[in-house]
Motif scaffolding. Structure first.
Motif, PDB file in Angstrom:
ATOM      1  N   ALA A  35      20.976  68.943  35.409  1.00 13.24           N
ATOM      2  CA  ALA A  35      20.051  69.046  34.253  1.00 13.24           C
ATOM      3  C   ALA A  35      21.219  69.502  33.067  1.00 13.24           C
ATOM      4  CB  ALA A  35      18.787  70.000  34.076  1.00 13.24           C
ATOM      5  N   LEU A  36      21.479  68.673  32.251  1.00 13.01           N
ATOM      6  CA  LEU A  36      22.632  68.964  31.473  1.00 13.01           C
ATOM      7  C   LEU A  36      21.937  69.175  29.913  1.00 13.01           C
ATOM      8  CD1 LEU A  36      25.483  69.552  30.306  1.00 13.01           C
ATOM      9  CD2 LEU A  36      25.752  67.024  30.061  1.00 13.01           C
ATOM     10  N   PHE A  37      21.821  70.421  29.482  1.00 12.50           N
ATOM     11  CA  PHE A  37      21.285  70.478  28.255  1.00 12.50           C
ATOM     12  C   PHE A  37      22.325  70.389  27.005  1.00 12.50           C
ATOM     13  CE2 PHE A  37      18.404  72.715  31.347  1.00 12.50           C
ATOM     14  CZ  PHE A  37      17.198  72.420  30.983  1.00 12.50           C
ATOM     15  N   LEU A  38      21.869  69.812  26.003  1.00  7.69           N
ATOM     16  CA  LEU A  38      22.834  69.525  24.940  1.00  7.69           C
ATOM     17  C   LEU A  38      22.016  69.781  23.473  1.00  7.69           C
ATOM     18  CD1 LEU A  38      23.865  65.929  26.097  1.00  7.69           C
ATOM     19  CD2 LEU A  38      25.254  68.102  26.455  1.00  7.69           C
ATOM     20  N   PRO A  39      23.014  69.919  22.398  1.00  5.72           N
ATOM     21  CA  PRO A  39      22.268  70.358  21.363  1.00  5.72           C
ATOM     22  C   PRO A  39      21.762  69.089  20.518  1.00  5.72           C
ATOM     23  CG  PRO A  39      24.744  69.985  21.109  1.00  5.72           C
ATOM     24  CD  PRO A  39      24.137  69.970  22.402  1.00  5.72           C
ATOM     25  N   CYS A  40      21.027  68.963  19.673  1.00 16.93           N
ATOM     26  CA  CYS A  40      20.284  67.967  18.896  1.00 16.93           C
ATOM     27  C   CYS A  40      21.398  67.563  18.008  1.00 16.93           C
ATOM     28  CB  CYS A  40      19.081  68.335  18.135  1.00 16.93           C
ATOM     29  SG  CYS A  40      18.964  69.444  17.023  1.00 16.93           S
ATOM     30  N   ALA A  41      21.139  66.690  17.044  1.00 15.98           N
ATOM     31  CA  ALA A  41      22.177  66.143  16.018  1.00 15.98           C
ATOM     32  C   ALA A  41      21.143  65.770  14.936  1.00 15.98           C
ATOM     33  CB  ALA A  41      23.077  65.078  16.675  1.00 15.98           C
ATOM     34  N   ARG A 159      21.536  73.417  36.471  1.00 12.34           N
ATOM     35  CA  ARG A 159      21.116  73.394  35.137  1.00 12.34           C
ATOM     36  C   ARG A 159      22.344  74.101  34.421  1.00 12.34           C
ATOM     37  NH1 ARG A 159      17.056  74.643  38.250  1.00 12.34           N
ATOM     38  NH2 ARG A 159      15.184  73.457  38.151  1.00 12.34           N
ATOM     39  N   ILE A 160      22.749  73.119  33.519  1.00 12.71           N
ATOM     40  CA  ILE A 160      24.066  73.496  32.841  1.00 12.71           C
ATOM     41  C   ILE A 160      23.697  73.591  31.280  1.00 12.71           C
ATOM     42  CG2 ILE A 160      26.376  72.810  32.170  1.00 12.71           C
ATOM     43  CD1 ILE A 160      26.346  71.532  34.719  1.00 12.71           C
ATOM     44  N   GLY A 161      23.994  74.401  30.575  1.00 12.61           N
ATOM     45  CA  GLY A 161      23.790  74.488  29.206  1.00 12.61           C
ATOM     46  C   GLY A 161      25.074  74.432  28.337  1.00 12.61           C
ATOM     47  N   PHE A 162      25.306  73.164  27.646  1.00 11.23           N
ATOM     48  CA  PHE A 162      26.482  73.093  26.829  1.00 11.23           C
ATOM     49  C   PHE A 162      25.946  73.198  25.312  1.00 11.23           C
ATOM     50  CE2 PHE A 162      29.275  69.806  24.923  1.00 11.23           C
ATOM     51  CZ  PHE A 162      30.554  70.591  25.021  1.00 11.23           C
ATOM     52  N   VAL A 163      25.653  74.316  25.150  1.00 13.08           N
ATOM     53  CA  VAL A 163      25.127  74.507  23.629  1.00 13.08           C
ATOM     54  C   VAL A 163      25.559  75.909  23.255  1.00 13.08           C
ATOM     55  CG1 VAL A 163      22.744  73.360  24.153  1.00 13.08           C
ATOM     56  CG2 VAL A 163      23.115  75.923  24.850  1.00 13.08           C
ATOM     57  N   ARG A 164      25.321  76.231  21.786  1.00 13.69           N
ATOM     58  CA  ARG A 164      25.923  77.302  21.345  1.00 13.69           C
ATOM     59  C   ARG A 164      24.733  77.562  20.066  1.00 13.69           C
ATOM     60  NH1 ARG A 164      30.087  76.048  16.418  1.00 13.69           N
ATOM     61  NH2 ARG A 164      29.282  74.090  15.508  1.00 13.69           N
ATOM     62  N   ILE A 180      14.144  80.657  35.466  1.00 11.70           N
ATOM     63  CA  ILE A 180      14.973  79.794  35.834  1.00 11.70           C
ATOM     64  C   ILE A 180      16.267  79.713  35.439  1.00 11.70           C
ATOM     65  CG2 ILE A 180      15.152  77.100  35.985  1.00 11.70           C
ATOM     66  CD1 ILE A 180      12.625  77.927  37.275  1.00 11.70           C
ATOM     67  N   ASP A 181      17.103  79.682  36.125  1.00 10.60           N
ATOM     68  CA  ASP A 181      18.718  80.091  35.818  1.00 10.60           C
ATOM     69  C   ASP A 181      19.288  78.876  35.235  1.00 10.60           C
ATOM     70  OD1 ASP A 181      18.602  82.676  36.810  1.00 10.60           O
ATOM     71  OD2 ASP A 181      19.273  82.219  38.622  1.00 10.60           O
ATOM     72  N   ILE A 182      20.103  79.083  33.966  1.00 10.14           N
ATOM     73  CA  ILE A 182      20.767  77.998  33.635  1.00 10.14           C
ATOM     74  C   ILE A 182      22.277  78.593  33.435  1.00 10.14           C
ATOM     75  CG2 ILE A 182      21.135  76.710  31.357  1.00 10.14           C
ATOM     76  CD1 ILE A 182      18.351  76.760  30.760  1.00 10.14           C
ATOM     77  N   GLU A 183      23.199  77.961  33.602  1.00  4.85           N
ATOM     78  CA  GLU A 183      24.721  78.193  33.583  1.00  4.85           C
ATOM     79  C   GLU A 183      25.227  77.766  31.953  1.00  4.85           C
ATOM     80  OE1 GLU A 183      29.311  77.823  34.754  1.00  4.85           O
ATOM     81  OE2 GLU A 183      27.705  77.170  36.261  1.00  4.85           O
ATOM     82  N   PHE A 184      25.235  78.783  31.221  1.00  2.00           N
ATOM     83  CA  PHE A 184      25.863  78.441  29.981  1.00  2.00           C
ATOM     84  C   PHE A 184      27.582  78.430  29.814  1.00  2.00           C
ATOM     85  CE2 PHE A 184      21.750  80.076  29.511  1.00  2.00           C
ATOM     86  CZ  PHE A 184      21.006  79.287  28.483  1.00  2.00           C
ATOM     87  N   ILE A 185      28.034  77.377  29.565  1.00  2.00           N
ATOM     88  CA  ILE A 185      29.514  77.301  29.695  1.00  2.00           C
ATOM     89  C   ILE A 185      30.036  77.624  28.316  1.00  2.00           C
ATOM     90  CG2 ILE A 185      29.202  75.618  31.619  1.00  2.00           C
ATOM     91  CD1 ILE A 185      29.978  73.515  29.730  1.00  2.00           C
ATOM     92  N   ILE A 186      29.526  77.707  27.286  1.00  2.20           N
ATOM     93  CA  ILE A 186      30.103  78.097  25.903  1.00  2.20           C
ATOM     94  C   ILE A 186      29.760  79.632  26.068  1.00  2.20           C
ATOM     95  CG2 ILE A 186      30.191  77.699  23.657  1.00  2.20           C
ATOM     96  CD1 ILE A 186      31.145  75.403  25.027  1.00  2.20           C
TER      97      ILE A 186
END
Length: 229
Positions: A35-41, A159-164, A180-186
């Motif tokens: 699961a790749l969580f991304l920001p809206c636009a 689950r990966i969070g590519f968000v800020r 539920i764990d999410i890895e936040f890479i930023i």
């Protein structure tokens, strides 16, 4: 029809119908392990935005990323979670929610005149444009995203969070609420490094689509593509 407004959109019938559809009826496509969580636009559908085009370019141009196992999930106000495969479904591509942000574009000329440049502390200690309404929005969306995390607890291996910013806050709250764990890479360390090297305005204006962020995303997805079993 385009839905417009502020926090009242959280109670809009069409918004709630979409949320309940995702929670009660939507099924995660088979084979999606990450699961790749991304920001809206602001641009709709999201995939046509500059940021999302660059993200998709990273995913589809790397020979070491298995895009078939990645499920893109957009975190956005007021809908909560929008799976990429639903981004053109009404109202996911038909809303314009306006809330004060941390650094409104209208304030940037004023901030530049103050000569803040690379001074992170001044940027962080400046007036933040958070409001009671924004905090309420974050709280409600955190609960709704937590419901999605619980619903899909057995679907994803990672689950990966590519968000800020706000999107990261919503996801972090939802992770705590759901367990539920999410890895936040930023991370803050990553953000500080980019700002120290390129300046605070570079980060504000480019953020998730800057080369440094996209390279980090590429490396992360390559690693996790190899881990999936």
């Amino acid at each position: 029809m385009t839905l417009t407004g502020g926090i009242e959109l959280l109670k809009n019938k069409d918004v709630l119908d979409f949320y309940y559809y995702v929670i009660n009826e939507y099924d995660v496509p088979q084979g999606k392990k990450i699961a790749l969580f991304l920001p809206c636009a602001a641009t709709k559908p999201y995939s046509k935005s500059r940021t999302h085009r660059k993200i998709k370019s990273v995913m589809y141009n790397s020979v070491n990323i298995n895009q078939n196992i990645i499920h893109e999930l957009i975190v956005g106000e007021p809908l909560g979670i929008v799976p990429r495969d639903l981004e053109e479904k009404y109202p996911a591509a038909h809303y314009d929610m306006v809330l004060d942000t941390w650094f409104p574009t209208s304030k940037l000329p004023e901030m530049r005149k103050k000569g803040w440049g690379n001074d992170i502390s001044k940027a962080r200690n400046s007036k933040k444009f958070s409001t009671e309404q924004k905090n309420k929005l974050i709280s409600i969306l955190s609960e709704r995203v937590a419901e999605f995390l619980k619903k899909t607890s057995k679907n994803y291996q990672y689950r990966i969070g590519f968000v800020r910013s706000t999107h990261k806050e919503i996801l972090m709250n939802a992770s705590a609420l759901s367990g539920i764990d999410i890895e936040f890479i930023i991370t803050q360390e990553f953000t500080d490094k980019v700002i120290n090297n390129k300046g605070v305005f570079y980060w504000i204006m480019n953020g998730m689509r800057c080369d440094e962020s996209l390279q980090l995303l590429d490396r992360t997805l390559c690693v996790y593509s190899k881990r999936v079993v």
